[in-house]
Design an enzyme around this catalytic site. Structure first.
Site, PDB file in Angstrom:
ATOM      1  N   HIS A 423       0.866  -1.186   0.000  1.00  0.00           N
ATOM      2  CA  HIS A 423       0.000   0.000   0.000  1.00  0.00           C
ATOM      3  C   HIS A 423       0.897   1.229   0.000  1.00  0.00           C
ATOM      4  O   HIS A 423       2.076   1.156   0.377  1.00  0.00           O
ATOM      5  CB  HIS A 423      -0.968  -0.002   1.184  1.00  0.00           C
ATOM      6  N   HIS A 430       1.780   2.641  10.817  1.00  0.00           N
ATOM      7  CA  HIS A 430       2.309   2.482  12.170  1.00  0.00           C
ATOM      8  C   HIS A 430       2.312   3.817  12.909  1.00  0.00           C
ATOM      9  O   HIS A 430       1.989   3.886  14.099  1.00  0.00           O
ATOM     10  CB  HIS A 430       3.734   1.924  12.123  1.00  0.00           C
TER      11      HIS A 430
END
Length: 541
Positions: A423, A430
Site C-alpha cells: 500500500h 504504524h
C-alpha cells in the site's frame, strides 16, 4: 427521582416526557414490565431519549466541523510514467516503470469505488494490494476518515525528498550500530555530518546541525531526552498471570535484502521473495536499528501501546491523570469508567480508526511511492538508463558511495525480504496508530509522572544497564515510543520521515475526536480530558 416526567439529563439537557404519545408509551412500558426492579435517576424511556441525544449530538458535532481540503504533491499529474507514485504489485517494465494501462485501471477502481473494477486490476505477480477498499469505510465513533486532512508530502524532485532518501540510505548502513554507541561509531558520526549538508533536512538538530544525539530521532517533546529507545520497550510487562520480559528475536547482522536489481524488480511486480530473515540467539533487548525494525515488522496493530498501558498501570494510582474523578474518591475506584477496563478498551479502539484515516489518505489522496521504488530510480539514473528529475543534492551524499561499494548497486538495502507493504507510503500506518493510541494514553495517565528505575540496553542487547541522566517522564517517553514505532519503519527502509511525522499528527487528530465524542457519556463529575499535543501545546477536551 426516577418517576419524574421532566428530567434534567447530563450536561443540562432536558428530556421532556409530558406529551401524549410518550405518556402512553411510558404507561405501556410500565404495565409490560410488571414487577420491574430497575432503579436509577431516569425511567427506561428517559434513558432511551438521553442515549439518543448523546449519539445525535456527537454525530452533529462531527457533521458541523468545517470540511477540509485534501491537497497532494501533484506528482501523479506531473509525470506521465507515474514515477512519483505507488505502483507495487502492478506490472512494470525493465526500468521499474508501471504499466500505464494497469495503473489507469487501478485509478478507475479507486475513483469509482466499484468492487468489480478492483477485481479487474492487473497484477504483475502473485502478491495482492493491501485492502484499498478499506479507504471507503465508515465508523460509528470519532471522525470520519474523509474528514481529516494532512500536509502536502515532499515532491519527487525536491531537496526534502532527497534528504529523506539519504536518511534512509544511512539508516540501512548503520542498522547494526548499537544506539548506545552512536556518539563514537564512525558511520553514525559520518551520517550526522552528511545529513547536515542538505538544505532541507527536517529531522531534529542541535545548533542547526544533525548530531549523533539527534540522528534518526523524532521531533516530539521528549524525543531527545535520555536513551534512544523508550522505557516502554524495556520495562517488564505485567500480562495477566505472568510477566513478559522484553527480549525479542534479533536478526543477524548484515541481513539485508533487495540489493540485486532483478530481485528488486521482481518484488515491485509482486513476486514473492526467495530469501528470509535469519535470527541470532539469544533473545535480545532492542539495541539497534535492525532490532527496532524487526519489532515493527511483526507487531500487531496496537501492541506497543497496549503494552505501554499495562506498564503504566503497574505504576499505580500516582501515574493516573490528575483529572481522574476517582483519585480523590472516599468510597469508589474506577473500572468500567476511568479505570483499567476503559484504558485498555480505548487504547485498542483508537488503532483501527487511525488506520481508516491513513488508508483514505494513502489510496484516495496521496499514492506516494515507497523508498525502495525511489531507490530503483536512483539506480537507473546513476547507471545512465534514465534521467529522472532527482534532486542533485542526493548525488553528493557519501551514503551512495558506501552503498555501491558494499552492494554493487544504488538500491536501498531493505531489512525485510519482501520490502515494503503493498500500500502507498504516505502516511505511515504504524505512525497513525502510534499517534492515536499514545494520545489516548496521555489523556488517561499523568504525563508528568517520572518513570522509576530507567534503563538502557547494552551494546549487545543481552542486558539492561541503569540510566542516570535527565528525568524521564511518562509524557516524554510516550512521545518517544510513538517516534520509535514510526521511525523504526524508516530504519527498515519501508517509509520516509515525512510519512512518520505526518502520520503521528493524523493519528493524534483521530484520538482527540474520539475523546470528544465520549466526553459527555459519563455520570461522574468530570472536567474533561487534558493532554499535551505533539506540538507541545496543552488542550482540554
Amino acid at each position: 427521582m426516577g418517576q419524574n416526567s421532566n428530567q434534567k439529563g447530563k450536561n443540562g439537557r432536558i428530556i421532556n416526557c409530558k406529551n401524549e404519545i410518550h405518556e402512553k408509551e411510558a404507561a405501556n412500558i410500565n404495565s409490560n414490565l410488571g414487577k420491574h426492579s430497575g432503579i436509577g435517576p431516569l425511567t427506561p424511556l428517559q434513558r432511551r431519549e438521553e442515549a439518543f441525544q448523546i449519539r445525535q449530538n456527537a454525530a452533529q458535532f462531527q457533521r458541523d466541523l468545517p470540511l477540509p481540503g485534501h491537497p497532494c504533491n501533484g506528482d501523479e499529474n506531473l509525470y506521465a510514467n507515474k514515477i512519483g507514485n505507488f505502483s507495487k504489485t502492478l506490472p512494470h517494465n525493465k526500468l521499474g516503470e508501471v504499466d500505464i494501462d494497469a495503473y489507469n485501471i487501478f485509478i478507475q477502481a479507486l475513483t469509482t469505488g466499484n468492487p468489480d473494477i478492483f477485481e479487474a486490476i492487473p497484477l504483475g505477480g502473485i502478491m495482492k494490494l493491501a485492502n484499498p477498499q478499506g479507504s471507503y469505510a465508515y465508523d460509528l465513533m470519532g471522525p470520519d476518515s474523509h474528514h481529516l486532512t494532512m500536509l502536502v508530502p515532499p515532491t519527487f524532485s525536491s531537496v526534502w525528498r532527497a534528504s529523506e532518501m539519504a536518511e534512509d540510505y544511512w539508516g540501512a548502513l548503520t542498522r547494526d550500530v548499537a544506539f548506545i554507541n552512536y556518539d563514537t561509531n564512525p558511520l553514525t558520526i559520518e551520517a550526522a555530518a552528511d545529513l547536515s549538508k542538505f538544505s532541507d533536512f527536517r529531522g531534529p538538530k542541535q545548533d542547526g546541525v544533525v548530531t549523533t544525539k539527534t540522528l534518526f530521532r523524532g521531533n516530539l517533546p521528549g524525543d531527545l531526552v535520555g536513551p534512544y529507545i523508550s522505557q516502554f520497550f524495556y520495562k517488564d510487562i505485567p500480562f495477566g498471570n505472568k510477566t513478559v520480559i522484553q527480549r525479542y528475536n534479533s536478526p543477524v547482522c548484515g541481513n539485508n535484502f533487495m540489493v540485486s536489481y532483478d530481485k528488486w524488480l521482481d518484488i515491485q511486480n509482486g513476486e514473492l521473495p526467495n530469501s528470509s530473515i535469519t535470527f541470532d540467539s539469544p533473545l535480545r533487548y532492542i539495541r539497534n536499528g535492525r532490532d527496532l525494525g524487526q519489532w515493527v515488522h511483526v507487531d500487531f496493530t496496537y501492541q506497543s501501546t497496549l503494552t505501554a498501558c499495562l506498564v503504566l498501570l503497574s505504576f499505580g494510582s500516582r501515574a493516573l491523570d490528575p483529572q481522574n474523578p476517582y483519585l480523590n474518591s472516599r468510597t469508589q475506584d474506577g473500572f468500567v469508567t476511568f479505570g483499567t477496563a476503559q484504558f485498555l478498551d480505548f487504547v485498542t479502539k483508537a488503532a483501527r480508526l487511525a488506520l481508516e484515516a491513513a488508508w483514505f489518505q494513502k489510496f484516495l489522496v496521496q499514492r506516494v511511492l515507497r523508498p525502495e521504488a525511489f531507490g530503483g530510480c536512483v539506480q537507473n539514473n546513476l547507471t545512465g538508463a534514465t534521467t529522472y528529475p532527482i534532486n542533485k543534492e542526493l548525488f553528493k551524499s557519501n551514503a551512495l558511495t558506501k552503498i555501491f561499494s558494499k552492494y554493487g548497486t544504488y538500491l536501498l538495502p531493505m531489512a525485510y525480504p519482501e520490502g515494503s507493504p503493498n500500500h502507498p507510503a504516505y502516511p505511515a500506518g504504524h505512525a497513525c496508530i502510534a499517534g492515536a493510541c499514545v494520545t489516548i494514553l496521555k489523556a488517561f495517565f499523568n504525563e508528568s509522572f517520572i518513570i522509576p528505575d530507567p534503563v538502557v540496553a547494552s551494546a549487545d542487547g543481552i542486558s539492561l544497564l541503569p540510566y542516570s541522566g535527565e528525568a524521564l517522564t511518562v509524557g516524554g517517553e510516550l512521545n518517544k515510543l510513538a517516534s520509535n514505532i514510526s521511525i523504526g519503519r524508516n530504519l527498515a527502509g519501508v517509509h520516509w520521515r515525512s510519512d512518520s511525522n505526518s502520520g503521528l499528527k493524523l493519528g493524534e487528530s483521530v484520538a482527540i475526536q474520539i475523546l470528544q465524542d465520549y466526553k459527555n457519556t459519563y455520570n461522574e463529575n468530570f472536567n474533561g480530558f487534558t493532554l499535551t499535543k505533539f506540538d507541545g501545546t496543552t488542550i482540554i477536551i
